[in-house]
Scaffold this motif. Structure first.
Motif, PDB file in Angstrom:
ATOM      1  N   GLU A 133       0.833  -1.210   0.000  1.00  0.00           N
ATOM      2  CA  GLU A 133       0.000   0.000   0.000  1.00  0.00           C
ATOM      3  C   GLU A 133       0.861   1.250   0.000  1.00  0.00           C
ATOM      4  O   GLU A 133       0.546   2.246  -0.643  1.00  0.00           O
ATOM      5  N   LYS A 134       1.974   1.184   0.751  1.00  0.00           N
ATOM      6  CA  LYS A 134       2.840   2.372   0.818  1.00  0.00           C
ATOM      7  C   LYS A 134       3.478   2.661  -0.528  1.00  0.00           C
ATOM      8  O   LYS A 134       3.589   3.813  -0.933  1.00  0.00           O
ATOM      9  N   GLN A 135       3.909   1.610  -1.202  1.00  0.00           N
ATOM     10  CA  GLN A 135       4.540   1.849  -2.502  1.00  0.00           C
ATOM     11  C   GLN A 135       3.500   2.345  -3.509  1.00  0.00           C
ATOM     12  O   GLN A 135       3.776   3.258  -4.293  1.00  0.00           O
ATOM     13  N   ALA A 136       2.294   1.763  -3.450  1.00  0.00           N
ATOM     14  CA  ALA A 136       1.237   2.217  -4.366  1.00  0.00           C
ATOM     15  C   ALA A 136       0.882   3.675  -4.081  1.00  0.00           C
ATOM     16  O   ALA A 136       0.683   4.475  -4.995  1.00  0.00           O
ATOM     17  N   ALA A 137       0.835   4.041  -2.789  1.00  0.00           N
ATOM     18  CA  ALA A 137       0.508   5.430  -2.431  1.00  0.00           C
ATOM     19  C   ALA A 137       1.593   6.369  -2.944  1.00  0.00           C
ATOM     20  O   ALA A 137       1.311   7.468  -3.449  1.00  0.00           O
ATOM     21  N   ALA A 138       2.864   5.945  -2.840  1.00  0.00           N
ATOM     22  CA  ALA A 138       3.963   6.781  -3.320  1.00  0.00           C
ATOM     23  C   ALA A 138       3.860   6.978  -4.837  1.00  0.00           C
ATOM     24  O   ALA A 138       4.094   8.077  -5.354  1.00  0.00           O
TER      25      ALA A 138
ATOM     26  N   ILE B 277       6.024   8.465 -18.848  1.00  0.00           N
ATOM     27  CA  ILE B 277       7.137   7.881 -19.603  1.00  0.00           C
ATOM     28  C   ILE B 277       7.969   7.058 -18.624  1.00  0.00           C
ATOM     29  O   ILE B 277       8.460   7.599 -17.637  1.00  0.00           O
ATOM     30  N   TYR B 278       8.090   5.746 -18.872  1.00  0.00           N
ATOM     31  CA  TYR B 278       8.893   4.941 -17.941  1.00  0.00           C
ATOM     32  C   TYR B 278       9.892   4.089 -18.709  1.00  0.00           C
ATOM     33  O   TYR B 278       9.770   3.900 -19.913  1.00  0.00           O
ATOM     34  N   ASP B 279      10.885   3.568 -17.989  1.00  0.00           N
ATOM     35  CA  ASP B 279      11.761   2.577 -18.614  1.00  0.00           C
ATOM     36  C   ASP B 279      11.284   1.200 -18.137  1.00  0.00           C
ATOM     37  O   ASP B 279      10.298   1.095 -17.414  1.00  0.00           O
ATOM     38  N   ARG B 280      11.994   0.157 -18.531  1.00  0.00           N
ATOM     39  CA  ARG B 280      11.555  -1.203 -18.148  1.00  0.00           C
ATOM     40  C   ARG B 280      11.517  -1.377 -16.621  1.00  0.00           C
ATOM     41  O   ARG B 280      10.665  -2.077 -16.093  1.00  0.00           O
ATOM     42  N   PHE B 281      12.437  -0.737 -15.926  1.00  0.00           N
ATOM     43  CA  PHE B 281      12.452  -0.854 -14.464  1.00  0.00           C
ATOM     44  C   PHE B 281      11.169  -0.247 -13.891  1.00  0.00           C
ATOM     45  O   PHE B 281      10.521  -0.823 -13.022  1.00  0.00           O
ATOM     46  N   GLY B 282      10.832   0.947 -14.400  1.00  0.00           N
ATOM     47  CA  GLY B 282       9.630   1.630 -13.917  1.00  0.00           C
ATOM     48  C   GLY B 282       8.383   0.818 -14.217  1.00  0.00           C
ATOM     49  O   GLY B 282       7.475   0.696 -13.392  1.00  0.00           O
ATOM     50  N   GLN B 283       8.373   0.232 -15.413  1.00  0.00           N
ATOM     51  CA  GLN B 283       7.223  -0.582 -15.822  1.00  0.00           C
ATOM     52  C   GLN B 283       7.024  -1.755 -14.865  1.00  0.00           C
ATOM     53  O   GLN B 283       5.907  -2.055 -14.439  1.00  0.00           O
ATOM     54  N   ASP B 284       8.143  -2.414 -14.497  1.00  0.00           N
ATOM     55  CA  ASP B 284       8.056  -3.580 -13.606  1.00  0.00           C
ATOM     56  C   ASP B 284       7.581  -3.191 -12.209  1.00  0.00           C
ATOM     57  O   ASP B 284       6.980  -4.004 -11.500  1.00  0.00           O
ATOM     58  N   ILE B 285       7.899  -1.956 -11.787  1.00  0.00           N
ATOM     59  CA  ILE B 285       7.485  -1.534 -10.447  1.00  0.00           C
ATOM     60  C   ILE B 285       6.000  -1.193 -10.450  1.00  0.00           C
ATOM     61  O   ILE B 285       5.259  -1.545  -9.536  1.00  0.00           O
ATOM     62  N   ILE B 286       5.552  -0.528 -11.530  1.00  0.00           N
ATOM     63  CA  ILE B 286       4.156  -0.067 -11.572  1.00  0.00           C
ATOM     64  C   ILE B 286       3.191  -1.213 -11.861  1.00  0.00           C
ATOM     65  O   ILE B 286       2.137  -1.317 -11.243  1.00  0.00           O
TER      66      ILE B 286
ATOM     67  N   PHE C  74      12.373  -1.169  -5.914  1.00  0.00           N
ATOM     68  CA  PHE C  74      12.119  -2.577  -5.574  1.00  0.00           C
ATOM     69  C   PHE C  74      10.712  -2.888  -6.067  1.00  0.00           C
ATOM     70  O   PHE C  74       9.933  -1.980  -6.356  1.00  0.00           O
ATOM     71  N   ILE C  75      10.392  -4.151  -6.200  1.00  0.00           N
ATOM     72  CA  ILE C  75       9.098  -4.538  -6.776  1.00  0.00           C
ATOM     73  C   ILE C  75       8.285  -5.270  -5.703  1.00  0.00           C
ATOM     74  O   ILE C  75       8.732  -6.272  -5.163  1.00  0.00           O
ATOM     75  N   THR C  76       7.105  -4.750  -5.386  1.00  0.00           N
ATOM     76  CA  THR C  76       6.263  -5.416  -4.383  1.00  0.00           C
ATOM     77  C   THR C  76       5.301  -6.349  -5.102  1.00  0.00           C
ATOM     78  O   THR C  76       4.541  -5.911  -5.966  1.00  0.00           O
ATOM     79  N   LEU C  77       5.313  -7.623  -4.716  1.00  0.00           N
ATOM     80  CA  LEU C  77       4.441  -8.589  -5.388  1.00  0.00           C
ATOM     81  C   LEU C  77       3.242  -8.972  -4.524  1.00  0.00           C
ATOM     82  O   LEU C  77       2.208  -9.378  -5.031  1.00  0.00           O
ATOM     83  N   GLU C  78       3.408  -8.882  -3.207  1.00  0.00           N
ATOM     84  CA  GLU C  78       2.309  -9.222  -2.289  1.00  0.00           C
ATOM     85  C   GLU C  78       2.376  -8.225  -1.158  1.00  0.00           C
ATOM     86  O   GLU C  78       3.360  -7.500  -1.028  1.00  0.00           O
ATOM     87  N   ASP C  79       1.352  -8.242  -0.287  1.00  0.00           N
ATOM     88  CA  ASP C  79       1.415  -7.364   0.885  1.00  0.00           C
ATOM     89  C   ASP C  79       2.676  -7.639   1.688  1.00  0.00           C
ATOM     90  O   ASP C  79       3.204  -6.769   2.350  1.00  0.00           O
ATOM     91  N   ASP C  80       3.118  -8.898   1.651  1.00  0.00           N
ATOM     92  CA  ASP C  80       4.236  -9.263   2.512  1.00  0.00           C
ATOM     93  C   ASP C  80       5.374  -9.896   1.719  1.00  0.00           C
ATOM     94  O   ASP C  80       6.048 -10.788   2.196  1.00  0.00           O
ATOM     95  N   MET C  81       5.556  -9.428   0.475  1.00  0.00           N
ATOM     96  CA  MET C  81       6.647  -9.990  -0.316  1.00  0.00           C
ATOM     97  C   MET C  81       7.160  -8.979  -1.332  1.00  0.00           C
ATOM     98  O   MET C  81       6.366  -8.329  -1.994  1.00  0.00           O
ATOM     99  N   PHE C  82       8.486  -8.875  -1.433  1.00  0.00           N
ATOM    100  CA  PHE C  82       9.040  -7.981  -2.450  1.00  0.00           C
ATOM    101  C   PHE C  82      10.288  -8.610  -3.049  1.00  0.00           C
ATOM    102  O   PHE C  82      10.899  -9.500  -2.465  1.00  0.00           O
TER     103      PHE C  82
END
Length: 632
Positions: free
Chosen positions: A7-12, A37-46, A143-151
């Motif tokens: 949630e924090k990363q999504a809010a940011a 406009i994003y690069d591949r890293f940004g795409q993977d995070i979003i 960093f990439i968050t995949l679950e509430d409790d996993m990154f």
């Protein structure tokens, strides 16, 4: 429980998409239209966090990759979300010179260096676009968050921080420094987003220790610089850790090499093991047309399909940690209830079609109007339910196909027995030599688990027999070469890892799923039920979180970045058990360990544990890395 890291990363991200001001909830005004406009890293995070619809709601009309051909859109603000790499900076400068957009909001995923900022400034000057570069931000979201409790740290260029990269025999110190800095940069971003300074524990003498030392230093430097510290005031108070700091346990993948090779029995881990699943999306081929095509007909066309398995998918959230037979049963139940609801709607339609002569029909009509209204209003919900049922029917069928053709249930049960040192029903050599059981890769995984978890390695004579059987089965023996070296080296350091007295018990055959009407033909697949036992990573966490004395972890180093002088001690100052912890595996992690931690936390009310890893791999990706390491 306060906001999760997801949630924090999504809010940011939402704040960033709103020009770095917190979005106003339910304001009636139209959002400002803009491009992203994003690069591949940004795409993977979003992409695991925000769906396209959410981006549209935030006013993003267009999202494009930085290094694609983009047309000028002169009257629109552009939000950039990219890594501060040389080539990205060059491209941004080119955009400024070509005057592509009305204004530029530059957001860097990780902190940008002074010299690169100066490059952008001089390009802006040269292009007479200083006023258009509205804001430049370091977002610390690397960093990439995949679950509430996993990154996980990264998906692009992950081979740079892979297990293979860290454990190469010919690695130079300078390369190792770069790998460690990359990992530390991402972990630093993670704690900035979390808004907490952890207490760090790690084993001695491996990559995890190098990460700990560097991370401690980086956090310490940031806390000292009071004016620019990222851990001040509002972020801390609002954090979930306002009373107590979290514990960060750094472990090295070498602590446990058997689990990443293990066949598994829970839904999410199976999907990751046998299908193409990454960043919460599964890509698979779905055959079109009817199943029972006449003999001699042309083979059915396969369509490629992608499914997102997200937090919004209630079925996935509920069952991703369940044993597979349970999942198949639940999909079937969902299907049955859906069909019942659908039949009711059909039944109402047929009643509505009645002619009005019959007295009875008219009285029925008035009763049914109410029913129809409710049926119509529940249609969208019903359609969404149908979409999820179809999705899980397809995914579960594909998984089941693998279980049956490769006898994965037999492998899983056999490996569980090996890891818990109990006797096998069928000798290992027979399983390796059985042409019908599994792929060469499955056999190699089974043998490596035996080799890693046996107290005594097999005698030379036995080993030769196994090698011959493996070669006959078509296996590549390179991974074994590496594991032999690893085991010889690990033996000097410590004894073999203990996997606890795990085990499985076979229940009777599946009840519901065996019915002939079921979607899933489960004949011959064992109904295995898991007994909860802690894997090495979970056990390490458990003793450090509860401050238990344990020979495995007593020697772990202790770092507290908030202490003014870095004291070199393994004596913890904090004697209270921790409520919040992050386990981070340097060298890569998997869903089996993640699930094991989730199950452990469920049994400990009030405790919260996050799982992170430098990359997420399944067994075949890990085998590839071992095989590269073992090539002579």
């Amino acid at each position: 429980m306060a906001a999760s890291v997801r949630e924090k990363q999504a809010a940011a991200l939402k704040r960033m998409l709103n020009f770095n001001v917190p979005p106003v909830k339910n304001s009636a005004s139209e959002p400002v239209w803009k491009v992203l406009i994003y690069d591949r890293f940004g795409q993977d995070i979003i992409s695991p966090l925000l769906a396209v619809k959410e981006l549209r709601d935030m006013g993003i009309t267009l999202h494009l990759l930085l290094h694609s051909d983009r047309d000028p859109i002169p009257d629109v603000p552009a939000i950039y979300f990219v890594m501060p790499t040389e080539e990205n900076i060059d491209r941004i400068c080119q955009d400024l010179r070509n005057q592509l957009y009305e204004s530029y909001y530059l957001n860097f995923i990780s902190a940008i260096s002074r010299s690169k900022l100066e490059d952008i400034a001089s390009a802006a000057l040269g292009a007479n676009a200083v006023n258009q570069v509205t804001k430049v931000f370091d977002q610390y979201l690397n960093f990439i968050t995949l679950e509430d409790d996993m990154f996980v740290l990264c998906n692009q260029n992950k081979e740079l921080v892979s297990y293979h990269a860290i454990n190469r025999s010919d690695i130079m110190d300078t390369d190792m420094e770069i790998i460690m800095d990359t990992i530390v940069d991402s972990l630093f971003c993670f704690f900035v987003t979390l808004g907490a300074v952890p207490i760090i524990r790690c084993p001695r003498g491996n990559a995890a220790e190098m990460v700990a030392v560097k991370l401690d230093k980086k956090l310490r430097e940031n806390l000292r610089d009071a004016r620019n510290s990222l851990f001040t005031g509002d972020t801390i108070g609002a954090g979930q850790f306002s009373f107590q700091r979290p514990l960060l346990v750094l472990v090295d993948r070498n602590l446990d090499l058997a689990t990443p090779l293990h066949h598994t029995w829970t839904y999410q881990a199976l999907v990751h093991d046998v299908l193409d699943f990454h960043l919460n999306r599964v890509d698979m081929e779905v055959s079109t047309g009817h199943e029972n095509s006449p003999a001699g007909a042309r083979p059915k066309k396969k369509n490629k399909k992608s499914y997102d398995l997200t937090a919004a998918d209630k079925f996935w959230q509920k069952h991703k940690g369940s044993p597979f037979p349970e999942v198949a049963e639940s999909v079937q139940q969902e299907l049955d209830t859906y069909r019942a609801q659908e039949d009711e709607v059909k039944h109402l339609k047929s009643i509505m079609g009645l002619e009005g002569e019959d007295e009875g029909a008219i009285s029925m009509l008035s009763d049914n109007t109410a029913k129809l209204t409710s049926a119509v209003s529940s249609l969208p919900e019903l359609l969404e339910k149908k979409r999820l049922i179809d999705l899980h029917t397809n995914v579960a069928t594909a998984v089941l196909e693998h279980i049956k053709t490769r006898k994965l249930d037999v492998y899983f049960e056999c490996e569980e027995k090996l890891m818990s040192k109990s006797t096998l029903d069928k000798s290992l050599l027979d399983m390796i030599s059985d042409p019908d059981a599994g792929t060469p890769e499955d056999k190699m995984r089974l043998f490596l688990i035996y080799y890693i978890s046996s107290l005594q390695p097999p005698s030379e004579f036995d080993l030769e027999q196994y090698k011959k059987a493996l070669t006959d089965a078509g296996c590549n023996l390179s991974p074994l070469n590496y594991i032999k070296q690893w085991r010889a080296f690990a033996k000097m350091a410590a004894g073999p890892t203990n996997y606890g007295n795990s085990g499985t018990k076979t229940m009777g055959l599946f009840s519901r799923v065996m019915n002939s009407g079921s979607q899933f033909v489960m004949e011959g697949v064992k109904n295995l039920v898991l007994k909860q036992q802690n894997l090495p990573v979970t056990r390490t966490l458990d003793s450090l979180m509860d401050m238990k004395s344990n020979p495995e972890t007593d020697d772990y180093r202790y770092f507290d970045p908030k202490m003014l002088r870095g004291s070199e001690s393994s004596v913890p100052r904090n004697k209270n058990p921790f409520q919040e912890a992050i386990v981070f595996v340097v060298g890569g992690g998997n869903y089996i360990e993640y699930q094991n931690l989730v199950d452990y936390t469920k049994a400990k009310p009030g405790k919260h544990v996050l799982y992170g890893c430098s990359e997420l791999f399944n067994a075949s990706q890990f085998l590839k890395q071992l095989s590269q390491l073992g090539q002579k």
